[in-house]
Design an enzyme around this catalytic site. Sequence first.
Site, PDB file in Angstrom:
ATOM      1  N   ASP A   1       3.378   2.298   7.928  1.00 54.29           N
ATOM      2  CA  ASP A   1       2.348   1.282   7.687  1.00 54.29           C
ATOM      3  C   ASP A   1       2.857   0.124   6.849  1.00 54.29           C
ATOM      4  O   ASP A   1       2.106  -0.502   6.106  1.00 54.29           O
ATOM      5  CB  ASP A   1       1.114   1.915   7.019  1.00 54.29           C
TER       6      ASP A   1
ATOM      7  N   ASP B   1       0.842  -1.204   0.000  1.00 55.44           N
ATOM      8  CA  ASP B   1       0.000   0.000   0.000  1.00 55.44           C
ATOM      9  C   ASP B   1       0.875   1.253   0.000  1.00 55.44           C
ATOM     10  O   ASP B   1       0.676   2.168   0.791  1.00 55.44           O
ATOM     11  CB  ASP B   1      -0.932  -0.013   1.219  1.00 55.44           C
TER      12      ASP B   1
ATOM     13  N   ARG C   1       0.080   9.051   1.112  1.00 53.58           N
ATOM     14  CA  ARG C   1      -0.628   9.100   2.394  1.00 53.58           C
ATOM     15  C   ARG C   1       0.053   8.217   3.442  1.00 53.58           C
ATOM     16  O   ARG C   1      -0.160   8.407   4.653  1.00 53.58           O
ATOM     17  CB  ARG C   1      -2.083   8.656   2.213  1.00 53.58           C
ATOM     18  N   ASN C   2       0.856   7.247   3.005  1.00 54.03           N
ATOM     19  CA  ASN C   2       1.558   6.348   3.923  1.00 54.03           C
ATOM     20  C   ASN C   2       3.039   6.669   4.058  1.00 54.03           C
ATOM     21  O   ASN C   2       3.821   5.823   4.495  1.00 54.03           O
ATOM     22  CB  ASN C   2       1.365   4.895   3.486  1.00 54.03           C
TER      23      ASN C   2
END
Length: 403
Positions: free
Chosen positions: A277, A259, A263-264
């Site tokens: 993450d 992922d 945003r991570n």
Amino acid sequence: MSEKKNWVTRWDEVPQREEVKLDDKPWFHGKIAREEAERLLEPWRTGTFLVRESTHYVGDYTLCVCIDSRVEHYRVILDHRKLTIDEEEYFTSLPELVSHYSEDADGLVSRLITPVVSQKRDGGYSSQFEKAGWSIERNQITAGRVIGRGNFGEVRKGSYQGQDVAIKVMKDDKLQSQSFLAEASIMTQLRHPNLVQLIGVSSGASLWILLEFMSKGNLLDYLRSRGRSVVRKIDQIKFSINIASGMMYLEEKKFVHRDLAARNILVSDEDIAKVSDFGLAQHDRDLVEKSKIPVKWTAPEAVRNKHYSTKSDVWSYGILLWELYSFGRVPYPRVPADNVIVFVEDGSRMQPPDDCPDSIFDVMLKCWELNPTKRPTFSSIQRRLEDLKRQLLTDTKKMETDF
């Protein structure tokens, strides 16, 4: 008045502790009856599972999987030292079989998502973190304001030993806590300046996982809030290198993120980008079950066949670069999410962001090769970006001299 410092001002200041390697068969319950298995699996959430010894066929096993409000029991046949459910796919061990069906249901009622941990094997997952030096007493932690939320629970800013930390507060859910502890065990094995550092875990009424606090938040918000007036070309390429370095380390460790997106990525007070993450997000797999795969960031083979690999992470890295150089725009701005895979499989690609250097867009295009084997490694990406950074610094210095 002096401000609190982050827990980690330098990643290598974190005390070295033992890695936590949990039992590779926590879901194996031995010789229990069908009725006992169903009791343990309550409240029968889809994808919850366990493995037991078969009560009818000596030497075989039974895989018990929840779907909606019932439990399906699959006979696992031992055939010439190989294990099979459908006599088409064969495995050399139970962990290999479970790993396969965790990736793809492949004929089962559901993919295996959440294991029910045997109390005999558990010994308390948390006790293993304590033995390895990762357990933190709850009274040593001060939890502050909520700074984020997810399916798992919420993230709070807090303090530990006078330092700022991020606290992932898990929902009061035993099954989910077991799953997250399994993922936290992976984080104890990863240590790099461009990965967000695990500080420890704290057990109580709910599970708390303490992470390095990144004061400037996630990269997506950072780009959108600051824009071109603050984020310079040299900042963009430094962030690109930071992320590639962290991913190169995960590549060497044979760990797949699944992922990777702006945003991570979190940004420290010193403007260092770190991958986050990489342990805790990827098993929040209800997202996958509900078909909420982030299609615009995910490689075609991962969307089509759930085939995740370092090469699918490379594809995502190319999308992340596009986000970085577009200052946080949503990828494929004129293509609906449902059409993205057909769009790229037909050979189409996004246009470069405004003012994006051709050399950087070339890196993106290489990451978006349809054939995964043709995509570059993170090692080669990092080397290429380092070259481009040196060239940028040289060109900038020459312009200043000429001026």
